[in-house]
Scaffold this motif. Structure first.
Motif, mmCIF file in Angstrom:
data_model
loop_
_atom_site.group_PDB
_atom_site.id
_atom_site.type_symbol
_atom_site.label_atom_id
_atom_site.label_comp_id
_atom_site.label_asym_id
_atom_site.label_seq_id
_atom_site.Cartn_x
_atom_site.Cartn_y
_atom_site.Cartn_z
ATOM 1 N N ASP A 1 0.874 -1.176 0.000
ATOM 2 C CA ASP A 1 0.000 0.000 0.000
ATOM 3 C C ASP A 1 0.914 1.231 0.000
ATOM 4 O O ASP A 1 1.780 1.356 0.887
ATOM 5 C CB ASP A 1 -0.858 -0.043 1.277
ATOM 6 C CG ASP A 1 -1.770 1.173 1.387
ATOM 7 O OD1 ASP A 1 -1.622 2.113 0.573
ATOM 8 O OD2 ASP A 1 -2.622 1.169 2.291
ATOM 9 N N PRO A 2 0.761 2.125 -0.974
ATOM 10 C CA PRO A 2 1.657 3.294 -1.026
ATOM 11 C C PRO A 2 1.657 4.074 0.296
ATOM 12 O O PRO A 2 2.681 4.656 0.679
ATOM 13 C CB PRO A 2 1.075 4.151 -2.157
ATOM 14 C CG PRO A 2 0.210 3.233 -2.954
ATOM 15 C CD PRO A 2 -0.227 2.117 -2.046
ATOM 16 N N LYS A 3 0.528 4.033 1.001
ATOM 17 C CA LYS A 3 0.451 4.801 2.261
ATOM 18 C C LYS A 3 1.370 4.223 3.334
ATOM 19 O O LYS A 3 1.713 4.906 4.299
ATOM 20 C CB LYS A 3 -0.993 4.797 2.779
ATOM 21 C CG LYS A 3 -1.940 5.622 1.935
ATOM 22 C CD LYS A 3 -3.172 6.035 2.750
ATOM 23 C CE LYS A 3 -4.259 6.594 1.861
ATOM 24 N NZ LYS A 3 -5.025 5.539 1.156
ATOM 25 N N ALA A 4 1.790 2.960 3.171
ATOM 26 C CA ALA A 4 2.678 2.348 4.171
ATOM 27 C C ALA A 4 4.084 2.971 4.122
ATOM 28 O O ALA A 4 4.842 2.859 5.078
ATOM 29 C CB ALA A 4 2.754 0.840 3.949
ATOM 30 N N GLY A 5 4.414 3.610 3.009
ATOM 31 C CA GLY A 5 5.693 4.328 2.916
ATOM 32 C C GLY A 5 6.918 3.429 3.061
ATOM 33 O O GLY A 5 7.919 3.821 3.683
ATOM 34 N N VAL A 6 6.863 2.253 2.463
ATOM 35 C CA VAL A 6 7.963 1.293 2.622
ATOM 36 C C VAL A 6 9.241 1.801 1.930
ATOM 37 O O VAL A 6 10.332 1.764 2.511
ATOM 38 C CB VAL A 6 7.539 -0.104 2.095
ATOM 39 C CG1 VAL A 6 8.709 -1.085 2.183
ATOM 40 C CG2 VAL A 6 6.342 -0.625 2.881
ATOM 41 N N GLY A 7 9.097 2.288 0.718
ATOM 42 C CA GLY A 7 10.254 2.823 -0.010
ATOM 43 C C GLY A 7 10.884 3.987 0.750
ATOM 44 O O GLY A 7 12.112 4.081 0.871
ATOM 45 N N GLU A 8 10.058 4.831 1.271
ATOM 46 C CA GLU A 8 10.520 5.998 2.025
ATOM 47 C C GLU A 8 11.287 5.570 3.287
ATOM 48 O O GLU A 8 12.323 6.150 3.632
ATOM 49 C CB GLU A 8 9.289 6.850 2.387
ATOM 50 C CG GLU A 8 9.568 8.195 2.991
ATOM 51 C CD GLU A 8 10.254 9.174 2.035
ATOM 52 O OE1 GLU A 8 10.252 8.932 0.813
ATOM 53 O OE2 GLU A 8 10.808 10.168 2.549
#
Ligand SMILES: Cc1ncc(COP(=O)(O)O)c(C=O)c1O
Length: 471
Positions: A406-413
């Motif tokens: 989920d983009p909101k999880a901010g894993v890449g960040e």
């Protein structure tokens, strides 16, 4: 009202360090502005070779060459000296209205001599965005010159990145560049993203995927009306969209379609240009035959802002006829062909040649690509991709199904921030982590880059496991 908001966002006087001064004064590009007020900046004040140093003295390996641009690293004295010499000789002059200067002439000659396909003329700008805005205007001017007032639409691709000015942001195919900026403008049409890993169908080969995309492109041109479609713009490798390499046979097939409907091709070489893929141009690596080329970034190794648009003889011929008819070609920037930026760009190109930088890139690129591919078996990694000295690792929640987080999880960040803690600056493009180090990087430095990155990837795995984000 403005004064009130300044007071509201000001950091406490007791923290009157560079971070609080920054928070008080600057709007940062590509930043969560509210978050910035509590998080503050990483203040980087020095650089040497492939490293930069923050104000506390901590050193980072710059694995993205700043913003994909500092090809010669952060301490090339020859560029500083070229700027200084030119500043003393002629710090500014313009090239409007029949003016010219020796250094601009020399740079234009040099660019045309190294162009990947025959090009006729160069138009100087100050950035990649200005280059692509110029391209849009040239496409429109050209078709007006040819008496084709309807042939104005420009095709671009989903996930493309072409810049942030009004027209170039419209060409960009990323939602956040349009959202709430009231973009895209009219006459920009987005077509399929050629990312095989994400958009290839089960059992489909890369070649079959490329054929499907070419058919879909043809269908789109027919639906829009071929007499309304003027051009297509494409990065040889899509950079900010995730470092997406074209699938095998893609450019060959889409160029056949473009040719059939008299749609010109524009190569956006802003990242690929000047050696990134192991050739001077991405156009050469992937067999493009563009009518126009935009470039910037490594043209000056990022030391000063400069970009250029090169156009074919056929395009130039139409421009000159139209400007004769109107009486003027009314386009240009105060700093188009600035003598100091031109001097630095020319010196950059000389250094590329004299140090045989392309040979160096070809020598060390396999080492970087092998290093990247060592992460392929990591539980978080869905795809590793790259060529030359550019690459990316795409993180997924499920390796089997390729399900993204989920983009909101901010894993890449999260990974990007952990990597920074370990002393390597990468870039998170959503959950794709990009690597694009200075072209001067040595094998030991490539090893160090991955040594610093690996624990950050493991920390990210622990985090997603703790949060139950991975299957
Ligand atoms: C392919 C491409 N085109 C255009 C641009 C825009 O360049 P600038 O940021 O210099 O305006 C970029 C910037 O990253 C880019 O990667």
């Amino acid at each position: 009202m403005a004064e009130t908001s300044v007071t509201e966002t000001a950091a406490p006087a007791s923290r009157d360090n560079s971070a609080s001064r920054d928070i008080r004064t600057s709007i940062h590009p590509y930043t969560n502005l509210k978050l910035h007020e509590t998080q503050g900046p990483l203040v980087v004040n020095e650089g040497h070779g492939v490293f930069v140093r923050d104000e506390k003295g901590k050193e980072y390996l710059e694995a993205l060459a700043g913003l994909w641009c500092v090809s010669l690293g952060f301490s090339e004295r020859r560029l500083a000296e070229a700027a200084y010499r030119q500043m003393l000789k002629l710090p500014y002059y313009h090239i409007f209205a029949h003016k010219a200067h020796d250094i601009g002439i020399e740079l234009a000659e040099k660019l045309l001599s190294i162009a990947p396909v025959p090009m006729s003329k160069v138009f100087f700008v100050n950035s990649g965005s200005e280059a692509n805005d110029t391209v849009v205007k040239l496409v429109w001017y050209y078709n007006n010159a040819l008496g084709r007032p309807l042939k104005k639409k420009i095709l671009s691709r989903a996930k493309a990145y072409h810049g942030v000015t009004v027209a170039s942001a419209s060409l960009t195919g990323l939602a956040n560049n349009h959202r709430d900026f009231d973009l895209p403008i009219a006459n920009i049409v987005h077509v399929d993203c050629p990312h095989f890993y994400r958009f290839g169908q089960p059992g489909e080969t890369e070649e079959a995927f490329a054929s499907r995309l070419a058919e879909s492109l043809e269908q789109r041109i027919l639906t829009e009306g071929p007499d309304t479609v003027a051009a297509m713009i494409a990065e040889p490798i899509m950079g900010a969209g995730g470092v997406l390499l074209p699938p095998a046979t893609y450019f060959e097939k889409i160029q056949a379609v473009l040719k059939k409907y008299d749609v010109m091709l524009i190569a956006d070489e802003v990242i690929c240009g000047f050696g990134r893929t192991g050739n001077m141009w991405g156009t050469t690596t992937y067999g493009l035959r563009p009518d126009m080329i935009s470039c910037a970034k490594a043209l000056s190794s990022g030391y000063l802002p400069i970009g250029a648009v090169m156009v074919s003889a056929a395009i130039y011929d139409a421009l000159r006829r139209q400007s004769e008819k109107i009486g003027v070609f009314s386009h240009g920037f105060t700093y188009s062909g600035h003598p100091v930026t031109s001097a630095v760009a020319l010196e950059t190109l000389k250094i590329y040649e004299e140090t045989h930088l392309l040979d160096h890139v070809r020598r060390v690129a396999p080492h970087m690509q092998a290093g990247l591919r060592r992460f392929e078996n990591h539980p978080l990694v869905g795809e590793v991709r790259g060529i030359g000295l550019i690459g990316a690792i795409e993180l997924v929640a499920d390796k089997q199904t390729k399900a993204p987080f989920d983009p909101k999880a901010g894993v890449g960040e999260f990974l990007f921030k952990r990597a920074q803690t370990y002393g390597v600056i990468v870039r998170a493009l959503g959950d794709s982590i990009a690597f694009c180090p200075p072209l001067i990087i040595q094998e030991e430095e490539i090893d160090l880059m991955f040594e610093r990155f690996a624990p950050a990837l493991d920390d990210t795995l622990s985090m997603v496991r703790e949060r139950g984000l991975i299957r």
